[in-house]
Design a protein around this motif. Structure first.
Motif, mmCIF file in Angstrom:
data_model
loop_
_atom_site.group_PDB
_atom_site.id
_atom_site.type_symbol
_atom_site.label_atom_id
_atom_site.label_comp_id
_atom_site.label_asym_id
_atom_site.label_seq_id
_atom_site.Cartn_x
_atom_site.Cartn_y
_atom_site.Cartn_z
ATOM 1 N N ARG A 122 -5.979 -33.349 2.425
ATOM 2 C CA ARG A 122 -7.422 -33.400 2.204
ATOM 3 C C ARG A 122 -8.197 -32.582 3.241
ATOM 4 O O ARG A 122 -9.387 -32.353 3.075
ATOM 5 N N THR A 146 -3.441 -32.356 -6.496
ATOM 6 C CA THR A 146 -4.219 -33.492 -5.995
ATOM 7 C C THR A 146 -5.523 -33.633 -6.759
ATOM 8 O O THR A 146 -5.930 -34.751 -7.128
ATOM 9 N N THR A 147 -6.178 -32.519 -7.015
ATOM 10 C CA THR A 147 -7.423 -32.551 -7.789
ATOM 11 C C THR A 147 -7.187 -33.043 -9.199
ATOM 12 O O THR A 147 -7.957 -33.864 -9.731
ATOM 13 N N ASP A 172 -7.139 -40.178 -12.495
ATOM 14 C CA ASP A 172 -7.416 -41.536 -12.038
ATOM 15 C C ASP A 172 -8.848 -41.945 -12.369
ATOM 16 O O ASP A 172 -9.099 -43.089 -12.807
ATOM 17 N N ARG A 173 -9.782 -41.035 -12.189
ATOM 18 C CA ARG A 173 -11.171 -41.365 -12.511
ATOM 19 C C ARG A 173 -11.350 -41.606 -14.005
ATOM 20 O O ARG A 173 -12.065 -42.517 -14.420
ATOM 21 N N ASP A 223 -6.415 -36.827 -9.099
ATOM 22 C CA ASP A 223 -7.621 -37.621 -8.877
ATOM 23 C C ASP A 223 -8.509 -37.642 -10.099
ATOM 24 O O ASP A 223 -9.139 -38.672 -10.415
#
Length: 450
Positions: free
Chosen positions: A274, A335-336, A342-343, A339
């Motif tokens: 990150r 990673t993007t 997940d959202r 994520d």
């Protein structure tokens, strides 16, 4: 009587003076004609009596001209211009009976460069030379020594810059062999026979000769005939010397910095994914530094069309550094994406697939949060009526499938995608793969070129 005695004394005194002036044959000194001041060198050598524009024994057999060389210094080696500069004493030996002179002591006569323009000398030149000159401080460094029997020694001090065909395919772990070639310009082998006077001993060097980048391994001489289609065959003499490059300078200036840049690029594998500014700036810095090192090395080298050994090392190092940047790009992208999924999964209601056979419904009491609900991978939500939902708002109903057949394939798929979904695993594998591959490359590289 007294007058006669006086006349006799005067005559005796006059006779003794004349004998003292001219000397007697018994005590007269035998003077060498070569050392008297009354005889000029041009008259003694009979320079004006012969045509010295023609070689000795004109229209006869070839004139043997022996050559020996003493190397004073090897001034420089230029990789960009592919040449070398050498200062040497060049000596010629031949016999010209036209220069013979009488001498009872058999002593030679030594002259400077002013006699060169009046007599015949060999027209030796340096093949493939770019620049050359005879030293002229304080006067021209030329010496001619003539012996009574007509043998001549002609010596001069010359600095010559000559081409050297270098092969940089193994640079800087290379060994170069350069050659200085001597040849008569006008006389073929039928008129002038050029040879090394004492074989390999005709070449002598100073023990103090040294170069900053090279180790002089050996000097040696060779000779062969050179053919020109328009003029014929010529005797050519070769001065060969072998140079081996010192590697320590390039280890400090090229190899060590490149290796450190590659190792520095691995630091990003231990930085949190990150921390985008830290990892991106580190990757760009290492890439630009490698580009600077490559540019600096090529600036001091000729623009050859083949790959050098240093190019292989630098470009492979550049690829390692660039791959470390791509590795973080992949990690950041995955990673993007993860994520984002997940959202989306938190925003959508969980579908119910409780029609699976052999499944039972399980009520999860107590308060729960969305992350806990999303973490129940492999479970399905049971249909709940509106009445039950009103009565039990703090409950979550999921289905627990008991059959292993439907979930087996799904678990294998999830296990195969675990490395991609878990970006921490990519960095963990990179910490081992990158150093291991670079060490393996170094073992192969140094074993081949050393």
């Amino acid at each position: 009587m007294c007058g006669q005695c006086a006349k006799m004394k005067h005559s005796l005194r006059r006779t003794s003076v004349q004998q003292h002036k001219h000397g007697t044959p018994l005590f007269k000194k035998m003077l060498d004609e070569t050392k008297t001041h009354q005889v000029k060198s041009d008259h003694l050598l009979r320079v004006d009596d012969h045509d010295f524009t023609m070689r000795p024994a004109f229209a006869g057999p070839a004139v043997p001209v022996g050559v020996d060389v003493q190397v004073e210094s090897l001034d420089s080696i230029s990789e960009v211009d592919m040449d070398f500069t050498m200062t040497l004493y060049l000596r010629h030996y031949w016999k010209d009976e036209r220069l013979s002179f009488p001498s009872k002591t058999n002593k030679s006569m030594t002259f400077d460069g002013r006699l060169v323009k009046k007599i015949w000398v060999p027209d030796v030149f340096f093949v493939h030379s770019k620049r050359s000159f005879i030293h002229d401080t304080t006067t021209e460094n030329i010496m001619i020594r003539v012996y009574p029997d007509g043998h001549v020694l002609y010596s001069l001090r010359v600095t010559v810059t000559s081409a050297c065909n270098m092969d940089f395919s193994r640079f800087p772990l290379d060994t170069q062999t350069c050659t200085l070639e001597l040849e008569s310009y006008a006389y073929t082998d039928e008129d002038l026979m050029l040879y090394w006077k004492s074989g390999d001993e005709s070449l002598s060097t100073d023990d103090k000769i040294s170069l900053s980048q090279f180790l002089i391994q050996k000097f040696h001489t060779t000779s062969r005939l050179a053919f020109y289609s328009s003029t014929g065959w010529y005797n050519r003499l070769y001065i060969n010397f072998t140079l081996r490059r010192h590697i320590f300078f390039f280890l400090l200036q090229t190899y060590f910095p490149a290796t450190l840049m590659v190792m520095l690029s691995w630091v990003s594998f231990w930085i949190d994914r990150r921390a985008v500014p830290a990892r991106v700036s580190l990757g760009i810095t290492t890439v630009l530094t490698m580009s600077t090192i490559i540019t600096g090395v090529n600036a001091s080298m000729p623009r050859v069309s083949y790959i050098k050994a240093v190019d292989i090392y630098l470009w492979v190092s550049f690829v390692f550094v660039f791959l470390s940047v791509l590795e973080y790009a992949a990690v950041n992208y995955l990673t993007t994406v993860h994520d984002g999924k997940d959202r989306k999964s938190r925003e959508k209601p969980l579908p119910c697939t409780c029609d699976i056979s052999n499944a039972r419904t399980m009520m999860m009491e107590e308060a729960y949060s969305k992350p806990n609900a999303n973490g129940l991978a492999g479970y399905t939500q049971a249909p709940v009526s509106s009445e039950e939902a009103a009565d039990k708002q703090d409950h979550m109903v999921v289905c627990l499938p008991l059959a292993n057949e439907a979930t087996g394939a799904k678990k294998k798929t999830l296990r195969g995608l675990r490395i991609i979904q878990n970006t921490h695993v990519i960095d963990a594998y990179s910490r081992m793969i990158f150093p291991g591959a670079f060490i393996f490359f170094n073992l192969i590289y140094w074993s081949v070129y050393c």
